[in-house]
Design an enzyme around this catalytic site. Structure first.
Site, PDB file in Angstrom:
ATOM      1  N   LEU A 277       3.997   2.122   3.851  1.00 22.23           N
ATOM      2  CA  LEU A 277       4.375   2.969   4.979  1.00 22.23           C
ATOM      3  C   LEU A 277       3.677   2.505   6.255  1.00 22.23           C
ATOM      4  CD1 LEU A 277       4.264   6.542   3.377  1.00 22.23           C
ATOM      5  CD2 LEU A 277       6.180   4.934   3.531  1.00 22.23           C
ATOM      6  N   ASP A 319      -0.578   4.756   0.313  1.00 26.09           N
ATOM      7  CA  ASP A 319       0.769   4.919   0.875  1.00 26.09           C
ATOM      8  C   ASP A 319       1.657   3.744   0.478  1.00 26.09           C
ATOM      9  OD1 ASP A 319      -0.575   3.030   2.359  1.00 26.09           O
ATOM     10  OD2 ASP A 319       0.179   3.696   4.298  1.00 26.09           O
TER      11      ASP A 319
END
Length: 400
Positions: A277, A319
């Site tokens: 991300l 992430d």
């Protein structure tokens, strides 16, 4: 009833409880020993896979820096590589509650550590004697060997450590996790199972002797209920060991198993997507970890919705997510699915009635061209492609 008869009766009750307790204790110990050995072997394989992937990534960055970043650091290209690894290590401090990576190099009779430790408040551990028992995994790695073993780390804690040499001469990497973290769930489950079983056994034996009539059917019902509870507990333990508790999708262990099975059993083409991300850390810093958790959970569910039913989705840490695309009729199917993933991730995420946030992503795609390539090598290709996409402005995915 005479005093002697009463004493004899309670002696029989006590003996029955003791015998059944011993049998239950032994069966519980054997069951949990087998489960522990299986879990230990699985975690050992996971650590070896993790250290291979991490080493592959560091080696790839090191080769890149050796070619393009010789002048970027006063101590040479590999020092520039280590600087990047340190920054990444500070952002993602290990795995599990106690797991972390350790990089060291030999300097005379000592081992010098190069990464800060989460256990020392992100300080780098002091050098240790290369001949000490604490340095055994690192020494084996520096000797060019690879594998896994139980040893003591620089804190004196017993750990499971996977070790591997790096391509840079005189350097080795270790992935380690405290043995207490591996054992604690089994100790807790064994204690709870034994206590519950003892309560049921005591109750059943006392009732049997007080009523002084056959209670075979009731005992069978209790045994079946206990067996069902144990089966449900084992099923829950298996589920928790393979799924990420925050997002509900597969975890790293599940991902590695699915990748191995997909590469062996699939007839069509396979593609591996590694997803990182973009813009997640500022959200975490500004709004706090609960908001960050909401974002990760939403992303996990969106990934499940955008891929096909036959594909696999996992959160492999922080992430970072991974997607296994199975049975691809055409290679451009993977590109189409990747573009759908990018669009889904970009959609605003509602964290409260008055607050919406957005994140982006960088994706690396690796196609499974040959069965001779190891799982770790395939993961490294996808990981390297992901970092290539992250470095290029305006590029959201690349194919490795």
């Amino acid at each position: 009833m005479s005093l002697r008869q009463s004493v004899a009766r309670y002696q029989r009750v006590l003996i029955s409880i003791i015998v059944m307790a011993v049998v239950t204790g032994l069966s519980t110990a054997v069951s949990f020993t087998v489960l522990y050995q299986a879990a230990f072997s699985s975690r050992q394989i996971d650590l070896i896979e993790m250290v291979n992937v991490k080493a592959g990534l560091i080696n790839a960055v090191g080769r890149f820096d050796a070619q393009f970043s010789q002048a970027d650091h006063p101590e040479g290209s590999f020092a520039a590589t280590l600087s990047q690894v340190k920054d990444a290590n500070l952002q993602q401090q290990g795995f599990g509650k106690t797991g972390e990576f350790v990089i060291g190099r030999s300097a005379g009779n000592h081992v010098l550590f190069k990464l800060p430790s989460r256990h020392l408040g992100n300080q780098i551990p002091d050098p240790i004697d290369i001949q000490s028992a604490i340095a055994t995994p690192m020494l084996l790695g520096l000797q060019g060997k690879q594998g896994a073993m139980i040893a003591r780390d620089f804190r004196g804690e017993e750990v499971l450590a996977a070790f591997l040499p790096l391509e840079e001469e005189g350097y080795a990497i270790i992935a380690k996790i405290d043995m207490s973290e591996l054992r604690q769930p089994f100790y807790k489950a064994a204690a709870i199972s034994f206590i519950v079983a003892m309560g049921l056994i005591t109750f059943a034996v006392i009732v049997l002797h007080r009523v002084n009539s056959p209670l075979i059917f009731r005992l069978e019902a209790l045994v079946k209920a206990r067996t069902r509870e144990l089966d449900e507990a084992n099923s829950e333990l298996l589920y928790l060991s393979q799924h990420d508790s925050l997002t509900g999708i597969g975890n790293r262990s599940w991902f590695l198993q699915q990748l191995r099975h997909a590469r062996v059993g699939e007839e069509g083409s396979i593609a591996l997507l590694m997803i990182d991300l973009d813009g997640f850390k500022p959200i975490n810093d500004r709004y706090g970890h609960p908001t960050g958790d909401t974002v990760l959970a939403q992303i996990g569910q969106r990934l499940k919705l955008v891929v096909r039913a036959c594909d696999g989705v996992a959160r492999i840490g922080g992430d970072e997510f991974a997607v296994i695309l199975r049975d691809l009729a055409r290679l451009d199917e993977a590109v189409n699915i990747t573009e759908g993933i990018i669009d889904a991730i970009k959609q605003p995420i509602e964290v409260s009635a008055s607050c919406h946030v957005s994140v982006g992503c960088s994706i690396g795609i690796a196609f499974d061209h040959t069965s001779e390539e190891s799982d770790a090598a395939l993961i490294t290709r996808a990981d390297t492609a992901m970092y290539d996409a992250k470095r290029q402005v305006g590029v959201e995915f690349t194919v490795g």
